[in-house]
Design a protein around this motif. Sequence first.
Motif, mmCIF file in Angstrom:
data_model
loop_
_atom_site.group_PDB
_atom_site.id
_atom_site.type_symbol
_atom_site.label_atom_id
_atom_site.label_comp_id
_atom_site.label_asym_id
_atom_site.label_seq_id
_atom_site.Cartn_x
_atom_site.Cartn_y
_atom_site.Cartn_z
ATOM 1 N N THR A 155 0.848 -1.199 0.000
ATOM 2 C CA THR A 155 0.000 0.000 0.000
ATOM 3 C C THR A 155 0.882 1.246 0.000
ATOM 4 O OG1 THR A 155 -1.559 1.310 1.289
ATOM 5 C CG2 THR A 155 -0.163 -0.183 2.526
ATOM 6 N N PHE A 156 0.327 2.362 -0.512
ATOM 7 C CA PHE A 156 1.076 3.616 -0.497
ATOM 8 C C PHE A 156 0.882 4.381 0.813
ATOM 9 C CE2 PHE A 156 1.041 3.097 -5.183
ATOM 10 C CZ PHE A 156 2.414 3.178 -5.382
ATOM 11 N N LEU A 157 0.032 3.829 1.687
ATOM 12 C CA LEU A 157 -0.181 4.502 2.970
ATOM 13 C C LEU A 157 1.057 4.350 3.854
ATOM 14 C CD1 LEU A 157 -3.813 3.341 3.739
ATOM 15 C CD2 LEU A 157 -3.094 5.658 3.171
ATOM 16 N N PHE A 158 1.241 5.305 4.769
ATOM 17 C CA PHE A 158 2.386 5.227 5.692
ATOM 18 C C PHE A 158 2.133 4.119 6.714
ATOM 19 C CE2 PHE A 158 2.750 9.939 4.714
ATOM 20 C CZ PHE A 158 3.841 9.781 3.871
ATOM 21 N N HIS A 159 2.655 2.926 6.430
ATOM 22 C CA HIS A 159 2.498 1.802 7.347
ATOM 23 C C HIS A 159 3.847 1.448 7.965
ATOM 24 C CE1 HIS A 159 -1.553 -0.265 6.201
ATOM 25 N NE2 HIS A 159 -1.688 0.985 6.567
ATOM 26 N N THR A 160 3.786 0.799 9.101
ATOM 27 C CA THR A 160 5.022 0.374 9.761
ATOM 28 C C THR A 160 5.775 -0.631 8.882
ATOM 29 O OG1 THR A 160 3.836 0.602 11.828
ATOM 30 C CG2 THR A 160 5.943 -0.532 11.928
ATOM 31 N N LEU A 161 7.098 -0.494 8.816
ATOM 32 C CA LEU A 161 7.918 -1.356 7.958
ATOM 33 C C LEU A 161 8.830 -2.222 8.824
ATOM 34 C CD1 LEU A 161 8.910 1.511 5.520
ATOM 35 C CD2 LEU A 161 7.321 -0.324 4.982
ATOM 36 N N THR A 162 9.251 -3.353 8.252
ATOM 37 C CA THR A 162 10.188 -4.209 8.986
ATOM 38 C C THR A 162 11.591 -4.124 8.403
ATOM 39 O OG1 THR A 162 9.521 -6.035 7.570
ATOM 40 C CG2 THR A 162 8.463 -5.888 9.751
ATOM 41 N N ASP A 163 11.694 -3.599 7.184
ATOM 42 C CA ASP A 163 12.982 -3.490 6.505
ATOM 43 C C ASP A 163 13.525 -2.061 6.684
ATOM 44 O OD1 ASP A 163 15.157 -3.989 4.992
ATOM 45 O OD2 ASP A 163 14.124 -3.955 3.050
ATOM 46 N N THR A 164 14.857 -1.953 6.784
ATOM 47 C CA THR A 164 15.430 -0.606 6.952
ATOM 48 C C THR A 164 15.873 0.023 5.629
ATOM 49 O OG1 THR A 164 17.614 -1.537 7.331
ATOM 50 C CG2 THR A 164 16.266 -1.080 9.288
ATOM 51 N N CYS A 223 10.180 2.829 10.338
ATOM 52 C CA CYS A 223 11.135 1.729 10.152
ATOM 53 C C CYS A 223 11.748 1.305 11.492
ATOM 54 C CB CYS A 223 12.253 2.166 9.221
ATOM 55 S SG CYS A 223 11.673 2.485 7.550
ATOM 56 N N PRO A 224 12.269 0.071 11.549
ATOM 57 C CA PRO A 224 12.952 -0.356 12.775
ATOM 58 C C PRO A 224 14.248 0.435 12.985
ATOM 59 C CG PRO A 224 13.115 -2.045 11.072
ATOM 60 C CD PRO A 224 12.217 -0.995 10.535
ATOM 61 N N GLN A 225 14.676 0.497 14.237
ATOM 62 C CA GLN A 225 15.883 1.263 14.556
ATOM 63 C C GLN A 225 17.116 0.611 13.944
ATOM 64 O OE1 GLN A 225 16.462 1.778 18.732
ATOM 65 N NE2 GLN A 225 18.207 3.141 18.490
#
Lengths: 579, 314
Positions: A155-164, A223-225
């Motif tokens: 999706t183009f929505l701002f969603h939480t990601l798991t990849d940096t 994104c994750p830290q």
Amino acid sequence: MYLQIDKFYLEIVTLLTMITALALSLWSARASHVVAAISSSLFILYGLYSGEFRVFYVVSGLVWLFSSTFSALHDRERWYSLTFSGTLLGIMITLLSQNYLEFLTGWELMTLFAYASIGVYRREWRPGYTFLAFGEVSTVLLIAGFILAYQETGTFLFHTLTDTLPLWFTTFGFTVKMGIFPFLVVEWLPIAHGNAKPSLSSVLSASMTLAGVYGIYKMMSLCPQTQALGGVLILIGAFSVLFGALYSYVSDHMKGMLAFSTIENNGAILTALGSLELSADPVLKAFAQFSLMVYVVAHSLAKTGLFLVTGYVHGESMSTLSTERSFSLEIGTTLLTASMSGLLPTVGGVAVWSLLETLFMESISVRGILGLIPLLAGVMVGMGEGFATGAMARFTSFTSLVRPRGGERGRLVLLIGVLMPVLALLSYLLSPEMAGAASLGMFSNSLIPSGYSGGSFGGISPLYVLIILPILSLITYLASGRRRVRTVDPWDNGSGRRLTYTSFGMANNIRLMLRFVLRTRKGAVETSADVFWRAILQLVRGYVRFSRAFSRAYMNSSISWYMIYMILAFIVVILVVFL
Amino acid sequence: MSWDVISETITQVLGVLLLSPLYAGILDRLKAVVEGRRGPSVLQPYYDLVKLSRKETLLPRNAGNIFLNGPYLVFSIYLLISFVIPVVYPRPVIFTPTVDFLGGALLFSLAGFIKVYEAMESSSNLVTLGVSRALSFSYLGEATLLTVFIAVALITGTNNPYVTMQYVQSLGHYLFLPHVSATVAFYMLWLFETGRLPLESSGMSEMGMIDDSLVYEYSGKGLMLLRWGSYIKSYLLGSVFLNVFLLPWGLLTGPLGAILDLGVMFLKWMVLILVTLVVETSLAKFRLFKVQDFLAVALVLSLISLILTVIGNG
């Protein structure tokens, strides 16, 4: 729910008002600027209702409000009001965006309107092209990052990601727009910002680069830290602080030196962002966040004021410009440059203090060799602050202090200047205490609770300084008794000449002392070169030479070589697909 | 707030105010003696301040508010700093929580900033020359001051000067290599910040002036405050050097202890003055641009201290 509906309507009204300002520009420049100022005020109100990104909205709104007011008072060209309000609209859409596509739309709108404004102002398109070229490099990197994010979430929505990886791509895309090493390198932003009208320069320097900071901050929240990115950002940021300040010190172009100073400030903001990403300690993260937000406030507003100062000056060279000074301009510029020099009790002082404390606390908490990164960054920031103080002193001296007195003007500059100590007080509202971490500047016990040395590291109280310093000054004034004052000519060893020392001459010691870095050429006048720009040009020339030699040797319309390429490409594709 | 704290505060601030010119006088007198001259009285700085306070203020034609009122601010900033660092009394006094080491460094920078602005408002060529010189070295000076303060902060784990002072009183911590290199770096910085480098010359000769040229156009009360402010600055930095770096022992507590501390500080200052006397009279004169090399060495030393501490932390 009631509040959310209100906020939604406020957002729509704010956007529509700015679109109205854009449409009005075809009829009347002043009306357009006035409506843009109203829209900016609405945006500030919207920001106050917002949560996590409140500081970005409010600060952007204030920058636009001051710039629009200045334009309403001084600018009459309709083309300018069109490009000005278009740029504001672009930034507004970027900040309000709910997905990647809206973000990019705003980003491109902002870039194109700003490009047009820079080009039309001087009828010289090179600065505009420079701006556009770097703007599009930024966009390409952003698109790459957003596509990667889309691939992951669908999706183009701002969603939480798991990849940096999206964070890495977009961060470097945003840093291009902020004029940060190694992409700028130190050249494009001063060319572009230095060739715009004062109010647009302030928007580009304060608000557009802030949109870049907002972008990085937004992506970090998704994104994750990643500690590696944190370390890289800290080093790049600190390097930019040092070199941005150095080039600002030796630059003799009035707006160019402010633009270099923007690079320095953006470097500091990037360092704060890096600190936020580097540390896993929640206390330290809260403090790094505080440092970031205060820096954003300090830089954006002070830089807006300083660019507006240039609107009262005739000429571009610091050594040959002409202007008159007024009480408002003198005091306003002094307060603004005190903040830009990172001095207490201004908001800039709180920003520098908190950034350095963050870096040094991180050098304790981050174990091993990685702890050296914030340490080295802290030293570079310290050196940069020294250059920044010199650059700001030169700016104030030659745009105000040494000039003859004239009529009263520049009240807007004074207003923004007075905000600097006021905002130092308001920094309490952003203090880590709000994040449940630490307290800043209370009347007693202003220590920063931390995990080190029995729970304390350091502390300051801008409130204390603001109250005690005037009281002590008053006591000193009263205790030293009445003074008899007589006006005389300056002594100057009896030469009887007026000030002939130029701004250019004032920076010459550094040009000579740091000639290895600045590549100073000795001649009739001392000039310095941008070593980074030269390095990039050399790389480009080397690549062009290599490319020509390669094409002549292997791509010379020989059908056998093309067959070999196709076979190689086929093998590579097969390998990529199967691996 | 108890009366004890109030009396300790008054002792510290009055001690700084009243005794700071004395140390400058002693150093000048001893320097003259070493050079085979009779030299001025140790009380000469006081005589100068009194004389200046009675003179009229000459205002350069282009100067205005900042030139006239800046000296009051500069003096007050140094006065404010005397509340916040252990320069006479070893325990926190009133207003001590205002700033930490780093904040103190920023206040010193603020005073320097105002001095530059008020000087520039005089629009004098010689003053501008001096400002140009002062600014040329500020990047190294500022970085070294910050780095030295942070060096001790990293060693002790706090940026609070009072906690730091107590920490380094232990011999093990005192002889810790990073603390030693930070001590040397801070001494070099003190020499620069107080205009005691063998490059600088005071008086009417503009060739070697850096700090003195900033007050070139001042007279009367303005000059008195700036001179007095310089003595206080020298005392503050010197006392931090003595109490946190070189000789962190010996200070007493309590209202009576605060008064005795003035004597202890006198003895410590004699040590600093003798060391400085040797340095000042045995080094040849520098060329202007060599100041950069001198400060660069100080910065590198403080940086070494930082790196050693961080690596030591594992």
